[in-house]
Scaffold this active site. Structure first.
Site, PDB file in Angstrom:
ATOM      1  CB  CYS A   1       0.362   1.963   4.084  1.00 26.38           C
ATOM      2  SG  CYS A   1      -1.321   1.324   3.900  1.00 26.38           S
TER       3      CYS A   1
ATOM      4  CB  CYS B   1      -0.903  -0.062   1.236  1.00 27.94           C
ATOM      5  SG  CYS B   1      -1.769   1.464   1.623  1.00 27.94           S
TER       6      CYS B   1
END
Length: 113
Positions: A39, A36
């Site tokens: 993230c 991700c």
């Protein structure tokens, strides 16, 4: 994604209850995954906030791929998802990376209604 600051520690499905739900005071939990990109963008922001707010706010992270039970139980559908708990109760939740100033404003609003 263990960040460079030791202030953001990882929790697991097995330690979530003890580290987050039974923790006195506010805990911000960051649901993330290795794949991700957003993230990875928010991780340094969380590390800065953890260092600046040490003593007032605990920040923990949990890898959703390695710990699917907690993500499922809290109905986390997108990453990153930040969930704020106070004394074991969910008080706020945000989805997506955000600038530090915005996150601090959201945290302050949730913690000081």
């Amino acid at each position: 994604m263990t960040t460079t600051a030791a202030a953001v520690l990882a929790v697991t499905d097995e330690t979530f209850e003890a580290e987050v739900l039974r923790h006195d005071g506010p805990v911000l939990i960051d649901f993330w995954a290795q794949w991700c990109p957003p993230c990875h963008m928010i991780a340094p922001v969380l590390a800065e906030i953890a260092a600046e707010r040490a003593g007032d706010l605990t920040i923990r992270e949990i890898n959703s791929d390695e710990n699917p039970r907690t993500a499922r139980d809290l109905q986390v559908m997108s990453l990153p998802t930040l969930v704020l708990f106070r004394d074991g109760e969910r008080v706020a939740q945000w989805v997506g990376a955000r600038p530090k100033a915005r996150l601090l404003a959201e945290l302050d609003a949730a913690l000081n209604p």
